[in-house]
Design a protein around this motif. Structure first.
Motif, PDB file in Angstrom:
ATOM      1  N   LEU A   1       0.816  -1.210   0.000  1.00 34.44           N
ATOM      2  CA  LEU A   1       0.000   0.000   0.000  1.00 34.44           C
ATOM      3  C   LEU A   1       0.855   1.267   0.000  1.00 34.44           C
ATOM      4  O   LEU A   1       0.516   2.259  -0.666  1.00 34.44           O
TER       5      LEU A   1
ATOM      6  N   GLY B   1       2.199   1.239  -3.638  1.00 35.59           N
ATOM      7  CA  GLY B   1       1.259   1.167  -4.742  1.00 35.59           C
ATOM      8  C   GLY B   1       1.757   0.297  -5.874  1.00 35.59           C
ATOM      9  O   GLY B   1       1.212   0.325  -6.984  1.00 35.59           O
ATOM     10  N   ASP B   2       2.764  -0.528  -5.594  1.00 30.79           N
ATOM     11  CA  ASP B   2       3.425  -1.327  -6.626  1.00 30.79           C
ATOM     12  C   ASP B   2       3.357  -2.809  -6.256  1.00 30.79           C
ATOM     13  O   ASP B   2       3.971  -3.231  -5.279  1.00 30.79           O
TER      14      ASP B   2
ATOM     15  N   ALA C   1      -5.726   0.696   4.038  1.00 32.73           N
ATOM     16  CA  ALA C   1      -5.536   1.866   3.178  1.00 32.73           C
ATOM     17  C   ALA C   1      -6.221   3.093   3.773  1.00 32.73           C
ATOM     18  O   ALA C   1      -5.653   4.196   3.782  1.00 32.73           O
TER      19      ALA C   1
ATOM     20  N   LEU D   1      -4.536   6.314   2.304  1.00 28.83           N
ATOM     21  CA  LEU D   1      -4.104   6.004   0.951  1.00 28.83           C
ATOM     22  C   LEU D   1      -5.293   5.588   0.098  1.00 28.83           C
ATOM     23  O   LEU D   1      -6.264   5.009   0.600  1.00 28.83           O
TER      24      LEU D   1
ATOM     25  N   TYR E   1      -6.249   4.026  -4.030  1.00 29.50           N
ATOM     26  CA  TYR E   1      -5.838   3.575  -5.355  1.00 29.50           C
ATOM     27  C   TYR E   1      -7.072   3.168  -6.146  1.00 29.50           C
ATOM     28  O   TYR E   1      -8.142   2.912  -5.582  1.00 29.50           O
TER      29      TYR E   1
ATOM     30  N   VAL F   1      -5.677  -1.220  -9.466  1.00 31.95           N
ATOM     31  CA  VAL F   1      -4.412  -1.289  -8.716  1.00 31.95           C
ATOM     32  C   VAL F   1      -4.608  -2.066  -7.422  1.00 31.95           C
ATOM     33  O   VAL F   1      -3.787  -2.917  -7.067  1.00 31.95           O
TER      34      VAL F   1
END
Length: 295
Positions: free
Chosen positions: A47, A50-51, A202, A207, A209, A213
């Motif tokens: 998180l 984001g990858d 998240a 956060l 996305y 994602v």
């Protein structure tokens, strides 16, 4: 919490936290061992980045501060030099940690018997004899479970993970559960609804996305994917710390203790749980917030 309890064990020295300056956006993953620590750390790493392909390198990038193995000055300097949002791991109960007003504390729990049997497998997978006295390989006399029930929450027993230490973790976290920056998670809930767990973490971390994602991040944190890429996701994976990185992700199942304890052992466990927890507290610690099971 101005005064912290002292936890000193073969691995643990929570005084090491005195060398860390907490930042407002720090993220702490706080758990008893084998309760979903690495899983939650991986969720946080995914998180924060984001990858789905992020190299987590948990032992270096999201260090276990309490453990004596690494020189604390090196750990502190490495953390201080980080310019990105930091995350750290601890197996110390919340009453032994520095409590920042804004840093986020994610506390994860699991059925104590599942955690205990997972720890039995874990000690066989690390090439170090720290706990051979507690976890003998040939345990025909039931020494391991007796010490699980009899061990204390502090001192040498701390790192051998007796039931008393798990209960200390739970009670210390529960006292703080009404704070906006302390959240309690359960392994069973995470297993039942991993996307929901991602959404909750998240939100806690502020956060967001896209759905696409998030789906990729969730897939990366599934048990099958983490086990298949154990050299990447296991603590110190690929560095020979454990006999088998893949074996660190032993099964991911619950209730693995069924058929392995005598009626007398289960009765002793029940008595200790009931003596320290209300029925509602026990139900959550064992099974989380989902459908309650009976055995």
């Amino acid at each position: 919490m101005t005064e912290r309890k002292l936890y000193l064990g073969p691995l643990t020295d929570n005084r090491r936290w005195d060398m860390i300056t907490i930042r407002p956006d720090d993220v702490f993953v706080v758990t008893p061992p084998k309760c979903g620590t690495t899983w939650m750390q991986t969720i946080v790493a995914l998180l924060l980045s984001g990858d789905p392909d992020v190299e987590t390198e948990l032992s270096v990038k999201m260090p276990w501060v309490d453990i004596r193995i690494r020189e604390m000055s090196e750990v502190a300097d490495r953390l201080e030099a980080m310019t990105h949002r930091r995350s750290m791991k601890s197996h110390t109960p919340m009453d032994g940690l520095p409590l920042g007003d804004h840093a986020m504390y994610l506390c994860v729990f699991r059925h104590p018997l599942d955690a205990h049997f997972s720890y039995r497998n874990h000690v066989r997978n690390i090439p170090m004899p720290w706990f051979d006295m507690w976890y003998p390989e040939d345990d025909t006399d039931g020494v391991t479970f007796r010490r699980f029930l009899d061990g204390g929450a502090e001192g040498f027993d701390t790192d051998a993970m007796p039931l008393a230490h798990i209960l200390r973790h739970y009670k210390a976290a529960k006292v703080l559960a009404d704070r906006r920056n302390v959240a309690l998670f359960h392994y069973t809930d995470m297993k039942r609804d991993l996307p929901g767990t991602f959404a909750m973490v998240a939100e806690l971390l502020g956060l967001s996305y896209s759905d696409a994602v998030m789906a990729e991040l969730v897939q990366a944190a599934t048990f099958d994917n983490m086990k298949a890429h154990a050299d990447r996701y296991a603590p110190s994976g690929g560095k020979g710390f454990m006999k088998s990185d893949s074996a660190f992700f032993h099964s991911g199942t619950n209730e693995k203790w069924h058929g392995k304890l005598t009626e007398a052992e289960l009765a002793a466990y029940d008595a200790m749980m009931d003596a320290h927890l209300t029925p509602a507290e026990r139900a959550w610690l064992e099974y989380g917030s989902g459908e309650e099971h009976r055995y």
